[in-house]
Enzyme design. Structure first.
Site, PDB file in Angstrom:
ATOM      1  N   HIS A 108     -29.368  22.929  -9.412  1.00  0.00           N
ATOM      2  CA  HIS A 108     -29.953  22.466  -8.154  1.00  0.00           C
ATOM      3  C   HIS A 108     -29.696  23.470  -7.030  1.00  0.00           C
ATOM      4  O   HIS A 108     -30.613  23.911  -6.352  1.00  0.00           O
ATOM      5  CB  HIS A 108     -29.320  21.104  -7.833  1.00  0.00           C
ATOM      6  N   ARG A 109     -28.422  23.866  -6.838  1.00  0.00           N
ATOM      7  CA  ARG A 109     -28.069  24.779  -5.743  1.00  0.00           C
ATOM      8  C   ARG A 109     -28.687  26.154  -5.997  1.00  0.00           C
ATOM      9  O   ARG A 109     -29.244  26.775  -5.097  1.00  0.00           O
ATOM     10  CB  ARG A 109     -26.541  24.879  -5.611  1.00  0.00           C
ATOM     11  N   TYR A 141     -18.886  16.555  -9.912  1.00  0.00           N
ATOM     12  CA  TYR A 141     -19.306  15.778 -11.083  1.00  0.00           C
ATOM     13  C   TYR A 141     -19.602  16.666 -12.299  1.00  0.00           C
ATOM     14  O   TYR A 141     -20.104  16.176 -13.316  1.00  0.00           O
ATOM     15  CB  TYR A 141     -20.557  14.969 -10.732  1.00  0.00           C
ATOM     16  N   ASP A 142     -19.325  17.952 -12.209  1.00  0.00           N
ATOM     17  CA  ASP A 142     -19.685  18.884 -13.297  1.00  0.00           C
ATOM     18  C   ASP A 142     -19.192  18.456 -14.692  1.00  0.00           C
ATOM     19  O   ASP A 142     -19.929  18.624 -15.666  1.00  0.00           O
ATOM     20  CB  ASP A 142     -19.166  20.300 -12.988  1.00  0.00           C
ATOM     21  N   ASP A 177     -26.660  20.478   1.244  1.00  0.00           N
ATOM     22  CA  ASP A 177     -26.221  19.102   1.020  1.00  0.00           C
ATOM     23  C   ASP A 177     -26.766  18.672  -0.335  1.00  0.00           C
ATOM     24  O   ASP A 177     -27.936  18.910  -0.650  1.00  0.00           O
ATOM     25  CB  ASP A 177     -26.686  18.161   2.129  1.00  0.00           C
ATOM     26  N   LYS A 209     -24.713  28.319 -14.812  1.00  0.00           N
ATOM     27  CA  LYS A 209     -24.864  27.223 -13.849  1.00  0.00           C
ATOM     28  C   LYS A 209     -25.698  27.690 -12.657  1.00  0.00           C
ATOM     29  O   LYS A 209     -26.630  27.005 -12.232  1.00  0.00           O
ATOM     30  CB  LYS A 209     -23.496  26.698 -13.363  1.00  0.00           C
ATOM     31  N   LYS A 255     -18.506  25.724  -3.306  1.00  0.00           N
ATOM     32  CA  LYS A 255     -19.876  26.021  -2.846  1.00  0.00           C
ATOM     33  C   LYS A 255     -19.968  27.441  -2.319  1.00  0.00           C
ATOM     34  O   LYS A 255     -20.939  28.148  -2.570  1.00  0.00           O
ATOM     35  CB  LYS A 255     -20.282  25.056  -1.724  1.00  0.00           C
ATOM     36  N   ASN A 262     -16.320  24.181   1.754  1.00  0.00           N
ATOM     37  CA  ASN A 262     -16.070  23.879   0.329  1.00  0.00           C
ATOM     38  C   ASN A 262     -16.024  25.207  -0.444  1.00  0.00           C
ATOM     39  O   ASN A 262     -17.029  25.897  -0.589  1.00  0.00           O
ATOM     40  CB  ASN A 262     -17.209  22.976  -0.175  1.00  0.00           C
TER      41      ASN A 262
HETATM   42  P1  IMP Z   1     -21.895  17.491  -0.577  1.00  0.00           P
HETATM   43  O1  IMP Z   1     -23.142  18.288  -0.645  1.00  0.00           O
HETATM   44  O2  IMP Z   1     -20.721  18.372  -0.297  1.00  0.00           O
HETATM   45  O3  IMP Z   1     -22.009  16.314   0.343  1.00  0.00           O
HETATM   46  O4  IMP Z   1     -21.616  16.980  -2.049  1.00  0.00           O
HETATM   47  C1  IMP Z   1     -21.801  15.657  -2.456  1.00  0.00           C
HETATM   48  C2  IMP Z   1     -20.980  15.371  -3.681  1.00  0.00           C
HETATM   49  O5  IMP Z   1     -21.590  15.970  -4.812  1.00  0.00           O
HETATM   50  C3  IMP Z   1     -19.548  15.865  -3.640  1.00  0.00           C
HETATM   51  O6  IMP Z   1     -18.724  14.899  -4.243  1.00  0.00           O
HETATM   52  C4  IMP Z   1     -19.570  17.110  -4.457  1.00  0.00           C
HETATM   53  O7  IMP Z   1     -18.349  17.312  -5.103  1.00  0.00           O
HETATM   54  C5  IMP Z   1     -20.677  16.817  -5.450  1.00  0.00           C
HETATM   55  N1  IMP Z   1     -21.349  18.061  -5.810  1.00  0.00           N
HETATM   56  C6  IMP Z   1     -22.028  18.892  -4.979  1.00  0.00           C
HETATM   57  N2  IMP Z   1     -22.503  19.945  -5.663  1.00  0.00           N
HETATM   58  C7  IMP Z   1     -22.104  19.765  -6.944  1.00  0.00           C
HETATM   59  C8  IMP Z   1     -22.266  20.538  -8.129  1.00  0.00           C
HETATM   60  O8  IMP Z   1     -22.863  21.628  -8.147  1.00  0.00           O
HETATM   61  N3  IMP Z   1     -21.714  20.031  -9.247  1.00  0.00           N
HETATM   62  C9  IMP Z   1     -21.042  18.842  -9.279  1.00  0.00           C
HETATM   63  N4  IMP Z   1     -20.848  18.098  -8.203  1.00  0.00           N
HETATM   64  C10 IMP Z   1     -21.380  18.557  -7.041  1.00  0.00           C
END
Ligand code: IMP
Length: 192
Positions: A178-179, A152-153, A70, A173, A13, A10
């Site tokens: 969270h990240r 979802y930002d 994740d 951000k 990310k 991604n």
């Molecule tokens: P995953 O960690 O890639 O499985 O992400 C799960 C879902 O959450 C995906 O649809 C991502 O687009 C969304 N997501 C993950 N991190 C973020 C973020 O920092 N902001 C908004 N959406 C996020």
């Protein structure tokens, strides 16, 4: 540690995590640098399980320390959904926009809109495995605002701010997300 593989393809990310770990003096690679790596099915029932599965796989093939992420969005009015299923909330192979529209539809008319992003970062090396957690509290707005970030930002407004993650700069951000918080704990662990 002089090399680290980010166990994700991604690009959003990768960009965020690279910015977070850029000062460590470690060469940062990602899944995109290893064409032999296959897609990992995120089929575990928890964020921890998926994070570990991705980092273990990338470490097993590259032999290098691997760091995965994740993330789930937990909405209180939806009893914590979509949570671990956030990526496929609107179905398989959907776009970010599909998922955002699904959240807005599910919350139509709902006043209680508190939510949080939760990230689990997994570090897998030849020596051991470690997990780092990060949470960012906020709320889901009734409409999309901003064009930065991803996922979802545009509908997530973090606590203490008037802007959504898609309106805030990437620096802010990364500081409060969270990240960002989970990766900060990883950095503290490395510095110990
Ligand atoms: P995953 O960690 O890639 O499985 O992400 C799960 C879902 O959450 C995906 O649809 C991502 O687009 C969304 N997501 C993950 N991190 C973020 C973020 O920092 N902001 C908004 N959406 C996020």
């Amino acid at each position: 540690m002089n090399k680290l593989v980010l166990a994700t393809r991604n690009k959003n990310k990768i960009e965020e995590m690279k910015a977070l770990v850029s000062g460590l003096g470690i060469e940062i690679l990602s899944t995109l640098d290893f064409p032999e790596l296959e897609e990992v099915d995120e089929d575990q029932p928890t964020l921890e399980g998926n994070a570990l599965k991705k980092a273990r796989y990338v470490h097993s093939i590259t032999g290098l320390p691997s760091l995965s992420d994740d993330t789930g969005l937990e909405v209180d009015a939806l009893d914590g959904a979509p949570g671990v299923y956030s990526a496929r909330y609107a179905g398989e192979n959907v776009t970010y926009q599909d998922n955002v529209l699904k959240i807005l539809t599910e919350l139509e008319g709902e006043k209680e809109r508190s939510a949080r992003f939760r990230t689990v970062v997994a570090l897998v090396t030849s020596e051991d495995e470690n997990l780092f957690h990060g949470v960012c509290n906020g709320e889901i707005l009734t409409e999309q605002r901003g064009d930065k970030g991803f996922g979802y930002d545009p509908v997530f407004k973090p606590e203490g701010y008037d802007q959504t993650f898609a309106e805030l700069s990437s620096e802010i951000k990364n500081e409060i997300s969270h990240r960002g918080r989970a990766v900060q704990k990883f950095i503290e662990f490395l510095n110990k």
